[in-house]
Scaffold this active site. Sequence first.
Site, PDB file in Angstrom:
ATOM      1  N   VAL A  11       0.833  -1.209   0.000  1.00 41.99           N
ATOM      2  CA  VAL A  11       0.000   0.000   0.000  1.00 41.99           C
ATOM      3  C   VAL A  11       0.866   1.257   0.000  1.00 41.99           C
ATOM      4  O   VAL A  11       0.687   2.156  -0.827  1.00 41.99           O
ATOM      5  CB  VAL A  11      -0.963  -0.009   1.214  1.00 41.99           C
ATOM      6  CG1 VAL A  11      -1.619   1.348   1.407  1.00 41.99           C
ATOM      7  CG2 VAL A  11      -2.034  -1.067   1.008  1.00 41.99           C
ATOM      8  N   ARG A 155      -6.371  -2.997  -5.316  1.00 43.92           N
ATOM      9  CA  ARG A 155      -6.249  -4.453  -5.428  1.00 43.92           C
ATOM     10  C   ARG A 155      -4.831  -4.774  -5.870  1.00 43.92           C
ATOM     11  O   ARG A 155      -4.342  -4.163  -6.827  1.00 43.92           O
ATOM     12  CB  ARG A 155      -7.225  -4.986  -6.490  1.00 43.92           C
ATOM     13  CG  ARG A 155      -8.677  -4.803  -6.155  1.00 43.92           C
ATOM     14  CD  ARG A 155      -9.536  -4.956  -7.387  1.00 43.92           C
ATOM     15  NE  ARG A 155      -9.223  -3.928  -8.383  1.00 43.92           N
ATOM     16  CZ  ARG A 155      -9.689  -3.924  -9.636  1.00 43.92           C
ATOM     17  NH1 ARG A 155     -10.463  -4.892 -10.076  1.00 43.92           N
ATOM     18  NH2 ARG A 155      -9.365  -2.952 -10.477  1.00 43.92           N
ATOM     19  N   GLU A 156      -4.176  -5.688  -5.185  1.00 40.73           N
ATOM     20  CA  GLU A 156      -2.854  -6.099  -5.667  1.00 40.73           C
ATOM     21  C   GLU A 156      -3.011  -6.664  -7.069  1.00 40.73           C
ATOM     22  O   GLU A 156      -4.033  -7.273  -7.393  1.00 40.73           O
ATOM     23  CB  GLU A 156      -2.240  -7.137  -4.725  1.00 40.73           C
ATOM     24  CG  GLU A 156      -1.780  -6.507  -3.432  1.00 40.73           C
ATOM     25  CD  GLU A 156      -1.187  -7.498  -2.449  1.00 40.73           C
ATOM     26  OE1 GLU A 156      -0.686  -8.546  -2.886  1.00 40.73           O
ATOM     27  OE2 GLU A 156      -1.237  -7.210  -1.243  1.00 40.73           O
ATOM     28  N   LYS A 205     -14.239   0.324   5.272  1.00 39.99           N
ATOM     29  CA  LYS A 205     -13.239  -0.613   4.729  1.00 39.99           C
ATOM     30  C   LYS A 205     -13.550  -2.067   5.125  1.00 39.99           C
ATOM     31  O   LYS A 205     -13.554  -2.963   4.280  1.00 39.99           O
ATOM     32  CB  LYS A 205     -11.841  -0.204   5.216  1.00 39.99           C
ATOM     33  CG  LYS A 205     -10.739  -1.148   4.806  1.00 39.99           C
ATOM     34  CD  LYS A 205     -10.520  -1.191   3.309  1.00 39.99           C
ATOM     35  CE  LYS A 205      -9.583  -2.322   2.959  1.00 39.99           C
ATOM     36  NZ  LYS A 205      -9.333  -2.452   1.549  1.00 39.99           N
ATOM     37  N   LEU A 251     -18.162 -12.822  -8.678  1.00 36.86           N
ATOM     38  CA  LEU A 251     -19.029 -14.003  -8.740  1.00 36.86           C
ATOM     39  C   LEU A 251     -18.296 -15.108  -9.496  1.00 36.86           C
ATOM     40  O   LEU A 251     -18.861 -15.739 -10.384  1.00 36.86           O
ATOM     41  CB  LEU A 251     -20.365 -13.662  -9.421  1.00 36.86           C
ATOM     42  CG  LEU A 251     -21.335 -12.779  -8.626  1.00 36.86           C
ATOM     43  CD1 LEU A 251     -22.618 -12.536  -9.402  1.00 36.86           C
ATOM     44  CD2 LEU A 251     -21.662 -13.410  -7.261  1.00 36.86           C
ATOM     45  N   GLY A 254     -14.533 -20.867  -7.240  1.00 35.88           N
ATOM     46  CA  GLY A 254     -13.147 -21.345  -7.240  1.00 35.88           C
ATOM     47  C   GLY A 254     -12.808 -22.008  -5.920  1.00 35.88           C
ATOM     48  O   GLY A 254     -13.703 -22.416  -5.171  1.00 35.88           O
ATOM     49  N   CYS A 261      -5.589  -9.695   2.723  1.00 35.66           N
ATOM     50  CA  CYS A 261      -6.673  -8.803   3.167  1.00 35.66           C
ATOM     51  C   CYS A 261      -7.981  -9.513   3.517  1.00 35.66           C
ATOM     52  O   CYS A 261      -8.423  -9.440   4.659  1.00 35.66           O
ATOM     53  CB  CYS A 261      -6.933  -7.734   2.107  1.00 35.66           C
ATOM     54  SG  CYS A 261      -5.579  -6.548   2.022  1.00 35.66           S
ATOM     55  N   LYS A 321      -3.525 -14.417  -6.063  1.00 38.28           N
ATOM     56  CA  LYS A 321      -4.256 -13.983  -7.248  1.00 38.28           C
ATOM     57  C   LYS A 321      -3.225 -13.707  -8.336  1.00 38.28           C
ATOM     58  O   LYS A 321      -2.026 -13.636  -8.034  1.00 38.28           O
ATOM     59  CB  LYS A 321      -5.113 -12.752  -6.937  1.00 38.28           C
ATOM     60  CG  LYS A 321      -4.295 -11.534  -6.527  1.00 38.28           C
ATOM     61  CD  LYS A 321      -5.173 -10.349  -6.209  1.00 38.28           C
ATOM     62  CE  LYS A 321      -5.752  -9.768  -7.470  1.00 38.28           C
ATOM     63  NZ  LYS A 321      -6.386  -8.473  -7.274  1.00 38.28           N
TER      64      LYS A 321
HETATM   65  P1  NAD Z   1       3.182  -4.643   3.877  1.00 36.84           P
HETATM   66  O1  NAD Z   1       3.579  -5.634   4.887  1.00 36.84           O
HETATM   67  O2  NAD Z   1       3.387  -4.918   2.433  1.00 36.84           O
HETATM   68  O3  NAD Z   1       3.893  -3.248   4.192  1.00 36.84           O
HETATM   69  C1  NAD Z   1       3.979  -2.679   5.459  1.00 36.84           C
HETATM   70  C2  NAD Z   1       5.317  -1.987   5.602  1.00 36.84           C
HETATM   71  O4  NAD Z   1       5.351  -1.276   6.840  1.00 36.84           O
HETATM   72  C3  NAD Z   1       6.516  -2.931   5.618  1.00 36.84           C
HETATM   73  O5  NAD Z   1       7.428  -2.555   4.603  1.00 36.84           O
HETATM   74  C4  NAD Z   1       7.116  -2.758   7.015  1.00 36.84           C
HETATM   75  O6  NAD Z   1       8.520  -2.887   7.036  1.00 36.84           O
HETATM   76  C5  NAD Z   1       6.681  -1.334   7.343  1.00 36.84           C
HETATM   77  N1  NAD Z   1       6.657  -0.986   8.771  1.00 36.84           N
HETATM   78  C6  NAD Z   1       6.175  -1.723   9.802  1.00 36.84           C
HETATM   79  N2  NAD Z   1       6.324  -1.021  10.958  1.00 36.84           N
HETATM   80  C7  NAD Z   1       6.901   0.158  10.632  1.00 36.84           C
HETATM   81  C8  NAD Z   1       7.315   1.283  11.384  1.00 36.84           C
HETATM   82  N3  NAD Z   1       7.168   1.348  12.719  1.00 36.84           N
HETATM   83  N4  NAD Z   1       7.899   2.319  10.729  1.00 36.84           N
HETATM   84  C9  NAD Z   1       8.069   2.264   9.395  1.00 36.84           C
HETATM   85  N5  NAD Z   1       7.696   1.232   8.634  1.00 36.84           N
HETATM   86  C10 NAD Z   1       7.107   0.183   9.242  1.00 36.84           C
HETATM   87  O7  NAD Z   1       1.629  -4.340   4.170  1.00 36.84           O
HETATM   88  P2  NAD Z   1       0.537  -3.844   3.111  1.00 36.84           P
HETATM   89  O8  NAD Z   1       0.037  -4.986   2.328  1.00 36.84           O
HETATM   90  O9  NAD Z   1       1.059  -2.628   2.428  1.00 36.84           O
HETATM   91  O10 NAD Z   1      -0.644  -3.440   4.118  1.00 36.84           O
HETATM   92  C11 NAD Z   1      -0.560  -2.271   4.938  1.00 36.84           C
HETATM   93  C12 NAD Z   1      -1.961  -1.962   5.441  1.00 36.84           C
HETATM   94  O11 NAD Z   1      -2.819  -1.656   4.341  1.00 36.84           O
HETATM   95  C13 NAD Z   1      -2.637  -3.114   6.183  1.00 36.84           C
HETATM   96  O12 NAD Z   1      -3.458  -2.570   7.193  1.00 36.84           O
HETATM   97  C14 NAD Z   1      -3.514  -3.740   5.116  1.00 36.84           C
HETATM   98  O13 NAD Z   1      -4.631  -4.401   5.649  1.00 36.84           O
HETATM   99  C15 NAD Z   1      -3.957  -2.516   4.336  1.00 36.84           C
HETATM  100  N6  NAD Z   1      -4.336  -2.764   2.945  1.00 36.84           N
HETATM  101  C16 NAD Z   1      -3.632  -3.656   2.175  1.00 36.84           C
HETATM  102  C17 NAD Z   1      -3.984  -3.854   0.855  1.00 36.84           C
HETATM  103  C18 NAD Z   1      -3.237  -4.849  -0.004  1.00 36.84           C
HETATM  104  O14 NAD Z   1      -3.774  -5.240  -1.051  1.00 36.84           O
HETATM  105  N7  NAD Z   1      -2.040  -5.255   0.362  1.00 36.84           N
HETATM  106  C19 NAD Z   1      -5.073  -3.158   0.304  1.00 36.84           C
HETATM  107  C20 NAD Z   1      -5.753  -2.240   1.103  1.00 36.84           C
HETATM  108  C21 NAD Z   1      -5.385  -2.055   2.433  1.00 36.84           C
END
Ligand code: NAD
Length: 439
Positions: A11, A155-156, A205, A251, A254, A261, A321
């Site tokens: 993100v 979305r990733e 969310k 829909l 699978g 997430c 995915k």
């Molecule tokens: P991620 O694990 O890919 O990235 C998180 C990053 O935060 C890591 O690089 C980690 O090293 C860093 N980090 C952790 N603690 C830290 C700190 N104290 N200071 C600085 N950096 C720090 O996670 P993500 O997939 O990007 O998800 C992050 C948030 O976004 C989560 O709450 C997730 O639910 C939400 N989210 C994710 C997606 C998705 O598709 N991945 C989509 C929407 C929302």
Amino acid sequence: MDLCIIGSGYVGLVSGACFAEVGHHVVCVDNDQRKVDMLQAGKIPIYEPGLEDLVHRNVAAKRLRFTNSIEDGVDHSQVIFIAVPTPPQVDGSVDLTYIERVAREIAGVLKEGQYRVVVDKSTVPVKTGEKVEATIKRYNKSAEFDVVSNPEFLREGCAVPDLMNPDRIVIGSANDRATDLMKRVYEPFHAPILVTDVNSAELIKHAANSFLSLKISYINAVAAICEASGADVEMVADGIGMDKRIGRNFLNAGIGYGGSCFPKDVKAFIAIARQLGTPFTLLEEVERINSDQLHRYIAKVREALWVLKDKKIAVWGMTFKPDTDDVRNSVAIDLINRLVAEGAQVTAYDPKGAEKAVDWKLVDPAKVKLAATPAEAADGAEALLIATEWKEFANQDFADVKKRMHTPLVFDGRNLFNPETMRELGFTYHAMGRPSRNA
Ligand code: NAD
């Protein structure tokens, strides 16, 4: 504007690059020194289509930079986004230690007379904004700031286009000054903006992700009825989805939803509802249907191969995915490990996720052979299992794949192929919720 993103993962990094692309100056902070070193050296730690170019272009234009220092980021930015992990705890509730730590760290570097907007972009339980605000105030009595919720819906696999062209931007804010700054951040994206209170934004969310998961479980339950009755779930989904009130997206029957997430957000929403004294049992059923999918799928494989021990099985797909290298909580990985546990000899192939699956110790390379191509994975296989719907799987030379296999038996866990075509090619083909046709 000057923006800071704390947490440079899926993100944070993609958001930072997109904010820079529209002209903002962005500092991405991460406390993982290895990640910061890579990014500073021009290497991208994750795979996301279009991301590498975007990062390189904006670094070269001096609109995007990387650091391990929160102080550097907070000092130079009007708006500070938090994008750190919010993983599940054993009971399904959200582990908020990363968020709490960042709140304390921000408090430690906020200087008097510097107004800042602290934005929660991580997915957090309702009322987290209140806690973040109270924490910053507790550790810094003179800080001038507001806390805003701005959940992320990317979305990733298509995170860059999702961020550049969002369906909506949700801004949960209790204060006009913060709302105005947030609107300026998002002005260049020309997307609809919904301003709400902080609690509602946080809830949006979890409610959105749970609803999407519910749609997937709904069609999977329908798929089971299709299998029992001889109907075809693809046709049923088309027929349902043409109704504009319902829509065709999500829909697809699978082997179930996975990833970093949906599983955790559904669990979190169940836990949040329980803590608030308003149990959401519908979502418990969504989870049950989802986990049943993989059992039902493996049962079909067992039905055909009888005992899985010593059987050579090819698995195409390891990521949760397509178009991502993310293997966190992937159903494909779960599948592979269950086959291995039953003694099957698994050869797996994935275009982007195999390395991470091994690096993160999600599969044991001593027990799972990794192939360099889909065709190589099929060599000598007694069954081919499709676990992720990568487009490249649909474009294989199936005459060659069939020749390589010991038995032309395909279990399409993602309904990627056309049953007629597979039958014409001479495969015995099983899909999810579609009539089985034997060669
Ligand atoms: P991620 O694990 O890919 O990235 C998180 C990053 O935060 C890591 O690089 C980690 O090293 C860093 N980090 C952790 N603690 C830290 C700190 N104290 N200071 C600085 N950096 C720090 O996670 P993500 O997939 O990007 O998800 C992050 C948030 O976004 C989560 O709450 C997730 O639910 C939400 N989210 C994710 C997606 C998705 O598709 N991945 C989509 C929407 C929302």
